[in-house]
Write a protein that holds these residues in place. Structure first.
Motif, PDB file in Angstrom:
ATOM      1  N   CYS A 185     106.391 -13.984  40.125  1.00 50.27           N
ATOM      2  CA  CYS A 185     106.119 -14.687  38.869  1.00 50.27           C
ATOM      3  C   CYS A 185     107.074 -14.233  37.767  1.00 50.27           C
ATOM      4  O   CYS A 185     107.528 -15.044  36.950  1.00 50.27           O
ATOM      5  N   ASP A 186     107.323 -12.917  37.699  1.00 48.84           N
ATOM      6  CA  ASP A 186     108.188 -12.373  36.656  1.00 48.84           C
ATOM      7  C   ASP A 186     108.901 -11.168  37.249  1.00 48.84           C
ATOM      8  O   ASP A 186     108.320 -10.066  37.310  1.00 48.84           O
TER       9      ASP A 186
ATOM     10  N   GLU B  41      97.334 -16.084  33.623  1.00 49.18           N
ATOM     11  CA  GLU B  41      97.192 -17.433  34.161  1.00 49.18           C
ATOM     12  C   GLU B  41      98.359 -18.327  33.685  1.00 49.18           C
ATOM     13  O   GLU B  41      98.539 -18.569  32.488  1.00 49.18           O
ATOM     14  N   THR B  42      99.157 -18.789  34.679  1.00 47.44           N
ATOM     15  CA  THR B  42     100.263 -19.718  34.407  1.00 47.44           C
ATOM     16  C   THR B  42     100.349 -20.713  35.558  1.00 47.44           C
ATOM     17  O   THR B  42      99.722 -20.523  36.605  1.00 47.44           O
ATOM     18  N   ASP B  43     101.157 -21.750  35.358  1.00 48.71           N
ATOM     19  CA  ASP B  43     101.329 -22.724  36.435  1.00 48.71           C
ATOM     20  C   ASP B  43     102.009 -22.088  37.637  1.00 48.71           C
ATOM     21  O   ASP B  43     101.664 -22.391  38.798  1.00 48.71           O
TER      22      ASP B  43
ATOM     23  N   ARG C  88      99.411 -20.090  39.549  1.00 51.16           N
ATOM     24  CA  ARG C  88      98.495 -20.941  40.302  1.00 51.16           C
ATOM     25  C   ARG C  88      99.203 -21.529  41.515  1.00 51.16           C
ATOM     26  O   ARG C  88      98.608 -21.678  42.588  1.00 51.16           O
TER      27      ARG C  88
END
Length: 530
Positions: A454-455, A484-486, A489
């Motif tokens: 994610c990061d 919570e991010t797209d 998810r």
């Protein structure tokens, strides 16, 4: 691996677990039973002896009653007859003081008694002698219902008196002790009888029994003579308290006491003492040893020697089996180490193959796939290595060292794009079993890889702390990449969600996600703290 042996026998702990009521030994019970039985027999023997003595006393009482009645009848008959003759004489002399024939008849009645000292005296109202001889000074007093008065002269005899109705004359008769004794001697007593005349506190022993001992028991019977209140007291010895009677009474008790002492000695020497020695030997037994029954081999009872031999055979068998188990444990340890080495070698081979193919990958996606596989293989290898290191101590796997090594491997296998990733740890030194360790290792690896995807530059914090519930701990992974991010998810739905849910089911606890702070949290069971 270390050999496993059963703990030593703690005889003090066994004694503490026993109930706290007073303990009665088997020897004491046997002696009590034997003593109680023999005491009943001794009591029966003593009762029979006392019953025999009581029957003898009853028989002596019967003989005394017959003898007393005969003696009282002989004395009363003679005295009443003599005083009747004197009553006739004073009746005549009261009318005619010169009635010589009446005086002669009275002298004829006392002629035979005079040989033993008996004599009489008849006087008128003024005390002048009308007939007879002088008498010892005495004052016979008639009693109610008896016309004859009586008086006892201690040591001499008895004096009787009778008066004329109008007081014109009176007669007194003296019966000496020798005369009274002849009256009793006529009855020919079959047993010694003590005879005493009593009147108002005065007594005149007629027949006595010589040689009475301090323990002599006497049966006494009092008989009214009906003459001036005279009482004849007769006494005869009861069954004497002789040495034979004392022995007869004491012998059963002495035999009972001797039997109890002998029984206690025999039971203690033949049974209790050898059993105590055997108990001490068994209490001192340590696993792997063979009992030394040399102290019990000289026991008098064959059964106790057989029991000691049985204990020795059992301990010898146990020692043999323990030696076999120890040998098998050594073989199993060697086999386990061999399996561990082969598994470790296989994991190293797999890791080398993955690295080899990863270096030949042409695209970033292929390299990312190889890195992901590499991290999971490394996680499995870390758990296996730590598990084998802690296997001999059988304590469990230390989460602090395991997660620390796991984090180092993840940083080492990270892609160049994720070179700036930071992993901070706050892990308590908690211990878990192998199944929990494998699930945690994979869950931490999946969560960190999810954050990296994610990061790549995100900072990740892994914390493991004890929970409020005893035997539980909380694993928490926090990163801003897990907010919570797209993208989050998408990765969870496509790849990571199913794996992480499966690992949570393996840990038998729900996996919580805080979308605002970017934290995953799950409770795990622990077995202790290092």
């Amino acid at each position: 691996m270390a050999s496993i042996s059963p703990p030593p026998i703690d005889s003090e702990a066994i004694a503490r677990r026993r109930p706290l009521h007073p303990r009665i030994t088997t020897g004491a019970k046997l002696v009590l039973v034997l003593g109680g039985t023999l005491f009943i027999l001794a009591a029966i023997a003593v009762f029979a002896t006392l019953q025999t003595t009581r029957l003898a006393d009853i028989e002596a009482s019967g003989r005394l009653r017959i003898t007393a009645n005969e003696d009282a009848r002989a004395i009363a008959t003679e005295l009443v007859g003599d005083m009747t003759a004197l009553r006739v004489a004073i009746r005549a002399l009261g009318k005619d003081p010169l009635d010589l024939p009446s005086c002669a008849r009275a002298q004829g009645v006392f002629a035979q008694q005079s040989l033993t000292g008996a004599r009489f005296l008849i006087t008128d109202r003024k005390g002048r002698t009308l007939c007879g001889d002088p008498l010892p000074a005495a004052r016979p007093k008639p009693t109610d219902g008896s016309p004859i008065g009586a008086d006892i002269l201690p040591g001499e005899g008895v004096v009787l008196s009778v008066d004329h109705q109008n007081g014109q004359a009176q007669a007194r008769a003296f019966f000496p002790l020798s005369f009274l004794r002849t009256l009793i001697d006529q009855n020919n007593h079959t047993s010694p009888v003590e005879t005493i005349l009593e009147l108002d506190g005065d007594s005149l022993p007629i027949e006595t029994i010589s040689g009475k001992g301090p323990f002599e028991r006497m049966k006494t019977l009092r008989t009214e003579l009906g003459i001036g209140g005279l009482v004849l007291r007769s006494a005869t010895p009861s069954a004497p308290i002789t040495s034979s009677l004392i022995v007869a009474l004491a012998l059963p008790l002495l035999m009972w006491l001797a039997a109890v002492l002998i029984g206690w000695f025999v039971v203690d020497r033949l049974l209790i003492r050898p059993l105590r020695q055997l108990r001490r030997i068994v209490a001192a037994y340590q696993p792997g040893e063979t009992l030394d029954i040399s102290q019990v081999e000289a026991a008098p009872a064959q059964e106790i020697r057989d029991l000691a031999d049985t204990f020795e055979a059992i301990t010898r068998t146990v020692a043999t089996h323990e030696a076999g188990l120890a040998e098998g444990l050594v073989r199993q340890t060697k086999l386990t180490r061999e399996v561990h080495h082969r598994v470790k070698n296989n994991l190293q081979v797999i890791s080398s193959l993955i690295n080899f193919h990863a270096r030949g990958a042409t695209g970033p996606e292929a390299m990312a796939a190889y890195s992901s596989i590499q991290r999971r293989v490394d996680a499995l290898a870390v758990v296996h290595r730590h598990h084998f290191a802690e296997l001999e101590d059988n304590r469990g796997l230390n989460l602090r060292t395991m997660i620390g090594e796991l984090a180092a491997n993840i940083r080492a296998t990270a892609l160049d794009s994720a070179a700036g990733i930071g992993i901070s740890l706050d892990v308590a030194p908690l211990l878990v079993n192998q199944d929990v360790a494998v699930a945690i290792a994979f869950l931490v690896t999946e969560t960190i890889e999810l954050a990296m995807n994610c990061d790549p530059a995100a900072q990740i914090r892994v914390a493991v702390k004890p929970a409020e519930t005893e035997g539980r701990a909380v694993v928490r992974v926090v990163s801003r990449a897990l907010v919570e991010t797209d993208a989050l998810r998408h990765l969870i739905g496509k790849r990571y969600g199913r794996v992480m849910e499966g690992l949570a089911r393996q840990l038998r606890a729900p996996l919580h996600h805080d979308p605002l702070t970017g934290a995953y949290e799950i409770a795990i069971p622990v077995i202790g703290c290092d």
